[in-house]
Design a protein around this motif. Structure first.
Motif, PDB file in Angstrom:
ATOM      1  N   LYS A 178       0.821  -1.211   0.000  1.00 57.78           N
ATOM      2  CA  LYS A 178       0.000   0.000   0.000  1.00 57.78           C
ATOM      3  C   LYS A 178       0.853   1.258   0.000  1.00 57.78           C
ATOM      4  N   ASN A 179       1.938   1.269   0.764  1.00 56.79           N
ATOM      5  CA  ASN A 179       2.729   2.482   0.954  1.00 56.79           C
ATOM      6  C   ASN A 179       3.901   2.632  -0.006  1.00 56.79           C
ATOM      7  N   PHE A 180       4.515   1.530  -0.373  1.00 55.35           N
ATOM      8  CA  PHE A 180       5.761   1.630  -1.134  1.00 55.35           C
ATOM      9  C   PHE A 180       5.719   0.905  -2.470  1.00 55.35           C
ATOM     10  N   PHE A 181       4.656   0.167  -2.731  1.00 50.78           N
ATOM     11  CA  PHE A 181       4.498  -0.580  -3.965  1.00 50.78           C
ATOM     12  C   PHE A 181       5.606  -1.627  -4.132  1.00 50.78           C
ATOM     13  N   PHE A 182       5.239  -2.790  -4.595  1.00 45.23           N
ATOM     14  CA  PHE A 182       6.195  -3.877  -4.725  1.00 45.23           C
ATOM     15  C   PHE A 182       7.181  -3.662  -5.866  1.00 45.23           C
ATOM     16  N   ASN A 183       6.890  -2.731  -6.789  1.00 46.91           N
ATOM     17  CA  ASN A 183       7.846  -2.525  -7.878  1.00 46.91           C
ATOM     18  C   ASN A 183       9.099  -1.789  -7.413  1.00 46.91           C
ATOM     19  N   ASN A 184       9.070  -1.200  -6.196  1.00 42.65           N
ATOM     20  CA  ASN A 184      10.260  -0.567  -5.638  1.00 42.65           C
ATOM     21  C   ASN A 184      11.068  -1.518  -4.773  1.00 42.65           C
ATOM     22  N   ILE A 185      10.523  -2.694  -4.479  1.00 45.37           N
ATOM     23  CA  ILE A 185      11.155  -3.654  -3.576  1.00 45.37           C
ATOM     24  C   ILE A 185      11.250  -5.000  -4.294  1.00 45.37           C
TER      25      ILE A 185
ATOM     26  N   ASP B  58      12.364  -8.200  -2.820  1.00 41.08           N
ATOM     27  CA  ASP B  58      11.843  -9.240  -1.938  1.00 41.08           C
ATOM     28  C   ASP B  58      11.762  -8.716  -0.518  1.00 41.08           C
ATOM     29  N   ILE B  59      10.950  -9.391   0.287  1.00 40.44           N
ATOM     30  CA  ILE B  59      10.837  -9.062   1.704  1.00 40.44           C
ATOM     31  C   ILE B  59      10.950 -10.358   2.497  1.00 40.44           C
ATOM     32  N   ASP B  60      11.930 -10.437   3.395  1.00 35.91           N
ATOM     33  CA  ASP B  60      12.048 -11.564   4.323  1.00 35.91           C
ATOM     34  C   ASP B  60      11.421 -11.167   5.648  1.00 35.91           C
ATOM     35  N   ILE B  61      10.502 -11.994   6.150  1.00 40.68           N
ATOM     36  CA  ILE B  61       9.858 -11.741   7.434  1.00 40.68           C
ATOM     37  C   ILE B  61      10.253 -12.857   8.392  1.00 40.68           C
ATOM     38  N   ILE B  62      10.978 -12.496   9.440  1.00 35.05           N
ATOM     39  CA  ILE B  62      11.469 -13.461  10.428  1.00 35.05           C
ATOM     40  C   ILE B  62      10.839 -13.112  11.777  1.00 35.05           C
ATOM     41  N   ILE B  63       9.998 -14.013  12.296  1.00 38.82           N
ATOM     42  CA  ILE B  63       9.293 -13.778  13.554  1.00 38.82           C
ATOM     43  C   ILE B  63       9.814 -14.752  14.604  1.00 38.82           C
ATOM     44  N   SER B  64      10.339 -14.199  15.692  1.00 37.02           N
ATOM     45  CA  SER B  64      10.766 -15.000  16.848  1.00 37.02           C
ATOM     46  C   SER B  64      10.422 -14.185  18.089  1.00 37.02           C
TER      47      SER B  64
ATOM     48  N   LEU C 176      10.764  -9.132  15.773  1.00 34.62           N
ATOM     49  CA  LEU C 176      10.401  -9.173  14.357  1.00 34.62           C
ATOM     50  C   LEU C 176      11.539  -8.590  13.537  1.00 34.62           C
ATOM     51  N   LYS C 177      12.058  -9.381  12.606  1.00 31.92           N
ATOM     52  CA  LYS C 177      13.142  -8.944  11.740  1.00 31.92           C
ATOM     53  C   LYS C 177      12.649  -8.939  10.293  1.00 31.92           C
ATOM     54  N   ILE C 178      12.864  -7.826   9.606  1.00 26.58           N
ATOM     55  CA  ILE C 178      12.421  -7.682   8.217  1.00 26.58           C
ATOM     56  C   ILE C 178      13.625  -7.311   7.359  1.00 26.58           C
ATOM     57  N   ASN C 179      13.924  -8.141   6.369  1.00 23.51           N
ATOM     58  CA  ASN C 179      14.978  -7.846   5.393  1.00 23.51           C
ATOM     59  C   ASN C 179      14.331  -7.361   4.102  1.00 23.51           C
ATOM     60  N   ILE C 180      14.719  -6.186   3.641  1.00 25.72           N
ATOM     61  CA  ILE C 180      14.135  -5.599   2.431  1.00 25.72           C
ATOM     62  C   ILE C 180      15.219  -5.509   1.368  1.00 25.72           C
TER      63      ILE C 180
END
Length: 206
Positions: free
Chosen positions: A45-52, A54-60, A63-67
């Motif tokens: 919604k905010n950044f559009f996937f065409n600017n990114i 991949d997104i890694d979502i690591i929950i333990s 919360l760790k997010i790799n962009i």
């Protein structure tokens, strides 16, 4: 099988990495799954996937997010909104958040798709645009196929235009096949574009 299933899902755990990296028991599974989906919706919604890429979502415990980005300028634009993003995500999971920005210079199917879409209009030759963009990047991959379907160039009957360079071994699981599908709305209807990229020198993301 190779032509009837998404190439990314077909190779998960083999030559393609998972991007949702978390495990939970039955009680926490629904909560983590909902958070995973909402986080991706926030980015879309905010950044559009065409600017990114991949997104890694690591929950333990946190919360760790790799962009993953391909251009440094996109990272600089993203940093301006990082504080508001952290606040919005923390309301969902109520955990400490770590966000890492990773710069990737290699071309992928998503980048190539949007390079082509930015030039497509109803009066241009679609096949010529596809061929021009693919030939610009032939040194960065071993094979590439791009297919665009719909009412191309405003004609009454829908058709497909495609261009193939090199080989795309879809049936071999150990080969790295990068795939992306996107739809764009034009004044004549919806155009769908599919992009496959084959790279032999595959390196797993860590």
């Amino acid at each position: 099988m190779g032509k009837k299933i998404n190439p990314i899902f077909f190779r998960l755990g083999k030559s393609t990495q998972y991007h949702s990296l978390w495990f939970s028991n039955k009680k926490q599974y629904f909560k983590n799954l909902k958070a995973d989906i909402l986080i991706k919706e926030i980015f879309k919604k905010n950044f559009f996937f065409n600017n990114i890429n991949d997104i890694d979502i690591i929950i333990s415990n946190l919360l760790k997010i790799n962009i993953y980005f391909t251009e440094l300028s996109k990272i600089e634009d993203f940093v301006e909104y990082i504080d508001s993003l952290i606040i919005e995500i923390s309301k969902i999971l109520k955990k400490n958040i770590i966000i890492n920005f990773i710069l990737e210079e290699d071309i992928n199917s998503k980048n190539l798709t949007f390079l082509i879409l930015n030039q497509i209009n109803n009066k241009s030759s679609v096949k010529r645009i596809i061929k021009k963009e693919v030939l610009k990047l032939i040194s960065k991959f071993n094979g590439c196929k791009v297919q665009v379907s719909g009412r191309l160039e405003g004609v009454d009957i829908a058709r497909k235009e495609w261009y193939l360079f090199g080989s795309i071994p879809l049936h071999t699981i150990r080969n790295n096949i990068d795939y992306f599908f996107y739809e764009i709305i034009t004044q004549y209807g919806v155009l769908g574009i599919k992009t496959w990229i084959f790279k032999k020198n595959y390196e797993t993301k860590t």
